[in-house]
Design a protein around this motif. Structure first.
Motif, PDB file in Angstrom:
ATOM      1  N   CYS A   1       0.882  -1.229  -0.146  1.00 45.09           N
ATOM      2  CA  CYS A   1      -0.295   0.152  -0.142  1.00 45.09           C
ATOM      3  C   CYS A   1       0.747   1.134  -0.023  1.00 45.09           C
ATOM      4  O   CYS A   1       0.488   2.126  -0.686  1.00 45.09           O
ATOM      5  CB  CYS A   1      -0.999   0.132   0.952  1.00 45.09           C
ATOM      6  SG  CYS A   1       0.017   0.416   2.342  1.00 45.09           S
TER       7      CYS A   1
ATOM      8  N   GLY B   1       3.070   3.756  -6.744  1.00 51.46           N
ATOM      9  CA  GLY B   1       3.240   2.904  -6.233  1.00 51.46           C
ATOM     10  C   GLY B   1       2.250   2.349  -4.621  1.00 51.46           C
ATOM     11  O   GLY B   1       3.184   1.951  -3.836  1.00 51.46           O
ATOM     12  N   ASN B   2       1.536   3.569  -4.542  1.00 53.63           N
ATOM     13  CA  ASN B   2       0.634   4.094  -3.556  1.00 53.63           C
ATOM     14  C   ASN B   2      -0.542   3.867  -3.762  1.00 53.63           C
ATOM     15  O   ASN B   2      -1.521   3.862  -4.926  1.00 53.63           O
ATOM     16  CB  ASN B   2       0.932   5.405  -2.955  1.00 53.63           C
ATOM     17  CG  ASN B   2       2.143   5.522  -1.918  1.00 53.63           C
ATOM     18  OD1 ASN B   2       3.261   4.896  -3.226  1.00 53.63           O
ATOM     19  ND2 ASN B   2       2.955   5.802  -1.327  1.00 53.63           N
ATOM     20  N   LEU B   3      -1.253   3.022  -2.335  1.00 50.13           N
ATOM     21  CA  LEU B   3      -2.934   3.360  -3.275  1.00 50.13           C
ATOM     22  C   LEU B   3      -3.517   3.993  -2.110  1.00 50.13           C
ATOM     23  O   LEU B   3      -2.813   4.569  -0.530  1.00 50.13           O
ATOM     24  CB  LEU B   3      -3.590   1.472  -2.057  1.00 50.13           C
ATOM     25  CG  LEU B   3      -3.064   0.189  -2.706  1.00 50.13           C
ATOM     26  CD1 LEU B   3      -3.696  -1.274  -1.840  1.00 50.13           C
ATOM     27  CD2 LEU B   3      -4.226   0.379  -4.361  1.00 50.13           C
TER      28      LEU B   3
ATOM     29  N   MET C   1      -7.907   2.253   4.390  1.00 51.39           N
ATOM     30  CA  MET C   1      -6.547   2.114   4.624  1.00 51.39           C
ATOM     31  C   MET C   1      -6.830   1.763   5.918  1.00 51.39           C
ATOM     32  O   MET C   1      -5.654   1.152   6.057  1.00 51.39           O
ATOM     33  CB  MET C   1      -5.914   3.251   3.780  1.00 51.39           C
ATOM     34  CG  MET C   1      -6.011   3.408   2.348  1.00 51.39           C
ATOM     35  SD  MET C   1      -6.045   2.361   1.585  1.00 51.39           S
ATOM     36  CE  MET C   1      -4.105   2.130   1.785  1.00 51.39           C
TER      37      MET C   1
ATOM     38  N   PHE D   1      -2.989  -7.522   0.306  1.00 52.55           N
ATOM     39  CA  PHE D   1      -2.918  -6.441  -0.944  1.00 52.55           C
ATOM     40  C   PHE D   1      -2.389  -6.974  -2.386  1.00 52.55           C
ATOM     41  O   PHE D   1      -2.237  -6.509  -3.297  1.00 52.55           O
ATOM     42  CB  PHE D   1      -2.522  -5.266  -0.778  1.00 52.55           C
ATOM     43  CG  PHE D   1      -3.558  -4.278   0.168  1.00 52.55           C
ATOM     44  CD1 PHE D   1      -4.895  -4.520  -0.137  1.00 52.55           C
ATOM     45  CD2 PHE D   1      -2.814  -3.605   1.096  1.00 52.55           C
ATOM     46  CE1 PHE D   1      -5.828  -3.638   0.741  1.00 52.55           C
ATOM     47  CE2 PHE D   1      -3.914  -2.572   2.033  1.00 52.55           C
ATOM     48  CZ  PHE D   1      -4.977  -2.427   1.738  1.00 52.55           C
TER      49      PHE D   1
ATOM     50  N   MET E   1      -6.942  -4.000  -5.657  1.00 49.06           N
ATOM     51  CA  MET E   1      -7.641  -2.799  -5.386  1.00 49.06           C
ATOM     52  C   MET E   1      -7.322  -1.652  -6.217  1.00 49.06           C
ATOM     53  O   MET E   1      -5.645  -1.422  -7.300  1.00 49.06           O
ATOM     54  CB  MET E   1      -7.286  -1.371  -3.941  1.00 49.06           C
ATOM     55  CG  MET E   1      -8.164  -2.704  -2.807  1.00 49.06           C
ATOM     56  SD  MET E   1      -8.066  -1.783  -1.762  1.00 49.06           S
ATOM     57  CE  MET E   1      -7.126  -0.813  -1.651  1.00 49.06           C
ATOM     58  N   PRO E   2      -7.568  -0.643  -7.123  1.00 53.82           N
ATOM     59  CA  PRO E   2      -6.907   0.027  -8.498  1.00 53.82           C
ATOM     60  C   PRO E   2      -5.998   0.900  -7.610  1.00 53.82           C
ATOM     61  O   PRO E   2      -5.764   1.504  -6.453  1.00 53.82           O
ATOM     62  CB  PRO E   2      -7.955   1.258  -8.239  1.00 53.82           C
ATOM     63  CG  PRO E   2      -9.412   0.484  -8.135  1.00 53.82           C
ATOM     64  CD  PRO E   2      -9.316  -0.333  -6.804  1.00 53.82           C
ATOM     65  N   PHE E   3      -4.957   1.016  -8.169  1.00 47.72           N
ATOM     66  CA  PHE E   3      -3.506   2.076  -8.549  1.00 47.72           C
ATOM     67  C   PHE E   3      -4.277   3.381  -8.907  1.00 47.72           C
ATOM     68  O   PHE E   3      -5.119   2.690  -9.818  1.00 47.72           O
ATOM     69  CB  PHE E   3      -2.025   1.447  -8.281  1.00 47.72           C
ATOM     70  CG  PHE E   3      -1.886   0.608  -7.480  1.00 47.72           C
ATOM     71  CD1 PHE E   3      -1.344   1.263  -6.021  1.00 47.72           C
ATOM     72  CD2 PHE E   3      -2.321  -1.076  -7.463  1.00 47.72           C
ATOM     73  CE1 PHE E   3      -0.727   0.460  -5.168  1.00 47.72           C
ATOM     74  CE2 PHE E   3      -2.009  -1.320  -6.239  1.00 47.72           C
ATOM     75  CZ  PHE E   3      -0.645  -0.961  -5.948  1.00 47.72           C
ATOM     76  N   VAL E   4      -3.557   4.319  -9.017  1.00 46.48           N
ATOM     77  CA  VAL E   4      -3.422   5.625 -10.505  1.00 46.48           C
ATOM     78  C   VAL E   4      -3.764   4.964 -11.440  1.00 46.48           C
ATOM     79  O   VAL E   4      -4.517   5.333 -12.505  1.00 46.48           O
ATOM     80  CB  VAL E   4      -2.454   5.966 -10.118  1.00 46.48           C
ATOM     81  CG1 VAL E   4      -1.037   6.085 -10.553  1.00 46.48           C
ATOM     82  CG2 VAL E   4      -3.152   7.113 -11.133  1.00 46.48           C
TER      83      VAL E   4
END
Lengths: 182, 728
Positions: A49, A136-138, B133, B652, B657-660
């Protein structure tokens, strides 16, 4: 069962923290629980995450995938260390505030550290660069749209401040420009 | 190690099952779990033992050493197995049926019989989860000297948790404080309460005489918090030559997991909000809420609406296809018209009130969407792409969302002698920007500077009467309550200022925290009005000096009038007769790869009507986030259970879950503002909207690109590839 403890000197946010931890203590836990720096958030503890991202010698690292003992000697920057010397917001923090780049704020420390390093390396990112920088970040709240905007705005603020410093005009500028939200 | 508890260590109310929070007459077989499992566990992740240690590492070492002897029972996993009922989740629940419910607006069989055209359709939706989160977390501290318990918890309802803790631990409500600072995301999962630890941690704090903390890790969140969405639906629809729906008969099966602590809210919402902006002549819906040996199901952003929207929108698409009509035309033919409000759908909504839409303009909203996505230009674009060997498709979906459900919220507004305004409302905040929106309301209502307003949410010490943050209700409920409370404070300020300035109240106005006589220089600061509102005996600073008995007041009258009270404050509650109904429509253009079946989103457009908008930036932020969750739910996220009830993707790395990288660079948004007549600000909720239509939109767009019926969501590239093989 008593566990062997290790003395570790952590150089965090330009200060030094002396802690005594077992070898298995994660850097993320050491920062939060031993150093009291709870700005670093722990979202998954398997490195996906990115909420726990800190800068280790300027490079974004997952603090949940690193042991505290192995961070000895390194220069660590957590989200608390991003603010300017006079406690004003850093360009990235200011940009998140202006662009509504956060909602619940849980993932935000990881984005702030990552982007701080990102615009250091690439001070004038394109929108594609910005998306790449945060890939690379959720984040579960924002849908990333306003985080991408924040990256671009942060780079802009960083450039403005650099220009301002060059023209020796920085002192006269308001540090708390607030956007009128109404 | 400080404590190791199992069920046998629990006594009194703690040894009874957790509460069934929302009973319903059709919930004939409601079952809830114990704080720690008694005799049987019904899903992987159900709490069995509770360990307290001096740090988390030691506690986890201890957990590793716990050996539980299980006698395995056959598992019921998935809706098919639950419906077959060859095995039962609870021995005393026949057919695995927690509830069977029916609502209808007339004789659907007769209406089907007289319909010129009929279709039988099946639509399925898989499980997903809120996945904030931040997971669950609770800290409790017992003060033996004052017999007082303080609980900090990551919840969507601090008053709800307070009530449960008081009842289960046998501590007077007055001696329990529950404080909920900013929460790291909720999306529904944190409205369920009490989680086992919300009782066990306070009990441990009291028993051990030390502060105790629990923080959930990600795997624990996957297997012991809540999921949502899984439903199977069968539709019989009858319609005329224009696609106008005469009869809509829906039968569905809802997977409620192993227990039903939150009652039937999700299937009730799905069964009612399925109707969307449409008015079928006759509607019947029958559903079974079924037990399975999987994680419990409680509302996830949208709370049944995504399923309902999927069923309705896909059904309309199917009608359009059968008749060879434009999908937009069939929708227009079925819309409730602007002059038909208030429109009573003739069934009962999730709040026990009539499903009566207060306002809206659906035809205008659809026109906006058509422009935003260039609906009419799409056929030419599709042909152009086809010439290049590329497959593109367009889809749209419409929804109506009941927001701002009761029973009530309250607010307290206090103007301090400094002129600062402190406001408390009881519901909690998880990133919706309540501090900003609510401060705007106070600033506008009271005439003070935005910067001078400070909002506190979710603290039972400041506002003990509250319900919670769910069902897109915070702006409507607390926003309205704050407005009303601020009006009361304003009334009092004007009254006191009028006396002080010796003018009529109607001659006064308040701006930037200053009360002034219109058209003159005469004025008084609100802070000074606050001083005057509180006659004092003692002076402790310059401001209070001006309010002591020898300085102010008519010596012939009581310092505080009989019908008055000291202080410049306002308190009020807002309790609406029913929900207010927001609406929206989304459209997407997707491209599917001819070889890999990869699905790319080329365009996404949103038109949205949540009544008067308090803060456009925040509303758009909510839409962005909702759309991203909708994309995740439609294309990536699912809960992969094996036949024995093990969740195989509880990380995860495996739950995608969607990243950008999965979210389109630009989401086009347009607003329409149709005020609600039900509240003083004319607002409707906006929090959940973005997620609702996504599965319907993407299924439609992929179907349009591929020419293959898409009847189940989410859909992955490999599933699309399989479908291609089946249809080739």
């Amino acid at each position: 069962m008593s566990e062997e403890l290790h003395d570790v000197q952590l150089r965090v946010n330009a200060g030094v923290q002396q802690i005594r931890v077992p070898a298995r203590r994660l850097l993320s836990d050491a920062l939060r629980h031993d150093c009291g720096l709870t700005g670093t958030h722990v979202g998954c503890e398997h490195g996906v995450c990115g909420a726990c991202t800190v800068l280790v010698d300027g490079v974004p690292m997952r603090s949940c995938l690193m042991f505290a003992v192995s961070a000895e000697g390194a220069e660590i920057t957590t989200v608390e260390g991003l603010t300017e010397a006079d406690d004003s917001l850093s360009p990235v923090q200011q940009a998140f505030r202006e662009c509504h780049g956060l909602q619940c704020g849980f993932c935000t420390p990881g984005f702030l550290t990552t982007i701080s390093a990102g615009i250091e390396t690439n001070p004038d990112p394109t929108e594609d660069d910005a998306r790449d920088m945060i890939a690379g970040n959720l984040c579960r709240c924002t849908g990333y749209t306003n985080i991408v905007k924040s990256v671009l705005r942060a780079a802009e603020i960083q450039r403005e401040r650099a220009d301002g410093a060059e023209s020796d005009d920085a002192a006269g500028r308001s540090r708390h420009d607030r956007q009128d939200v109404r | 190690m400080q404590a190791v508890w199992t069920y046998d260590d629990l006594t009194g109310p703690m040894a009874e099952p957790l509460p069934l929070l929302i009973p319903h007459p059709t919930l004939t077989h409601g079952r809830t779990q114990y704080a720690l499992a008694k005799d049987e566990v019904n899903y992987v992740g159900e709490a069995v033992a509770f360990v307290v240690a001096t740090d988390r590492y030691i506690a986890e070492d201890a957990l590793d050493r716990i050996r539980v002897s299980y006698e395995p029972l056959p598992a019921v996993v998935g809706i098919d197995a639950a419906r077959k009922a060859e095995r039962l989740v609870h021995d005393d629940v026949p057919g695995n049926i927690a509830a069977r419910s029916e609502q209808n607006t007339g004789d659907v069989e007769a209406a089907l019989a007289r319909s010129p055209h009929r279709l039988s359709l099946d639509w399925d939706i898989e499980r997903s989860a809120c996945m904030p989160m931040e997971g669950r977390g609770v800290v409790a501290r017992w003060d033996p000297a004052s017999s007082r318990l303080t609980v900090w918890t990551s919840t969507q309802t601090s008053t709800g948790v307070r009530g449960c803790v008081s009842a289960k631990l046998g501590i007077d409500l007055a001696n329990v404080d529950v404080i909920t600072p900013d929460v790291g995301g909720g999306f529904g999962v944190k409205i369920n309460h009490p989680w086992p630890e919300e009782l066990l941690v306070p009990l441990a704090a009291k028993t051990l005489g030390a502060p105790v903390k629990f923080t959930e890790d990600r795997r624990e969140h996957f297997i012991s918090s809540a999921h949502e969405r899984a439903q199977q639906h069968h539709v019989e629809v009858g319609y005329d030559d224009d696609g106008r729906i005469i009869a809509l008969d829906v039968r569905f099966w809802h997977d409620n997991g192993a227990y039903v602590p939150y009652g039937l809210i999700v299937p009730i919402v799905a069964s009612t909000q399925l109707l969307g902006p449409y008015k079928p002549e006759v509607y019947r819906v029958v559903y079974d809420s079924l037990y399975t040996n999987t994680v419990i199901v409680t509302p996830y952003r949208g709370a049944g609406r995504p399923q309902g929207c999927f069923v309705m929108e896909r059904t309309i698409d199917a009608i359009a296809k059968e008749l060879g009509l434009d999908r937009v035309e069939v929708r227009q033919a079925n819309f409730i018209q602007p002059d038909e409000f208030p429109y009573d759908q003739g069934i009962i909504f999730q709040d026990g009130r009539a499903l009566e839409y207060d306002s809206g303009d659906y035809p205008a909203l659809l026109e906006k969407l058509k422009v935003l996505i260039d609906w009419d230009g799409f056929p030419a674009y599709k042909a152009e792409m086809a010439a290049q060997g590329r497959k593109v498709g367009i889809g749209l979906a419409c929804y109506v969302e009941g927001t701002g459900a009761g029973p009530y919220e309250g607010a307290h507004v206090h103007i301090e002698t400094s002129g600062k305004v402190k406001v408390a409302t009881g519901l909690t905040t998880q990133g919706q920007g309540h501090q900003t929106s609510f401060a705007q309301i106070v600033a506008d209502t009271l005439g003070v500077r935005f910067e001078d307003v400070e909002i506190t949410t979710g603290d039972t010490r400041k506002m003990p009467y509250a319900v919670g943050t769910f069902a897109s209700r915070a702006a409507v409920m607390s926003g309205s309550a704050i407005h009303l409370a601020a009006l009361r404070a304003k009334e009092k300020a004007l009254r006191i200022a009028a006396e002080a300035l010796e003018v009529d109240e109607s001659d006064l106005e308040i701006a930037d925290g200053v009360v002034s006589v219109k058209g003159t220089d005469a004025s008084i600061d609100l802070g000074t009005v606050a001083v005057l509102s509180n006659p004092l005996r003692y002076a402790f600073d310059e401001a209070s000096k001006r309010a002591t008995q020898f300085s102010v007041g008519d010596p012939g009258k009581p310092p505080v009038a009989e019908d008055d009270e000291p202080g410049l404050e306002g308190k009020d509650f807002y309790s609406p007769s029913r929900s207010t109904f927001a609406s929206g429509m989304h459209a997407a253009i997707v491209e599917t790869d001819p070889d890999t079946a990869e699905i790319t989103i080329l365009q996404y457009a949103v038109v949205h009507d949540c009544g008067n908008v308090i803060n456009p930036m925040i509303v758009e932020g909510q839409i962005h986030g909702g759309v991203a969750q909708g994309i995740g739910g439609a294309l990536y996220e699912r809960m992969a259970y094996d036949d024995s009830g093990q969740l195989l993707n509880a990380s995860f790395m495996d739950f995608l879950m969607p990243f950008v990288t999965e979210i389109p660079a630009h989401i086009a948004i347009d607003h329409q503002e149709t005020p609600s007549p039900l509240n003083p600000l004319g607002i409707k909720g906006a929090g959940e909207a973005g997620v609702i239509p996504a599965s319907a939109v993407f299924a439609a767009a992929i179907e349009d690109a591929e020419g293959i019926p898409i009847t189940a969501m989410p859909i992955s590239p490999s599933e699309l590839f399989e479908l291609r093989l089946q249809h080739s």
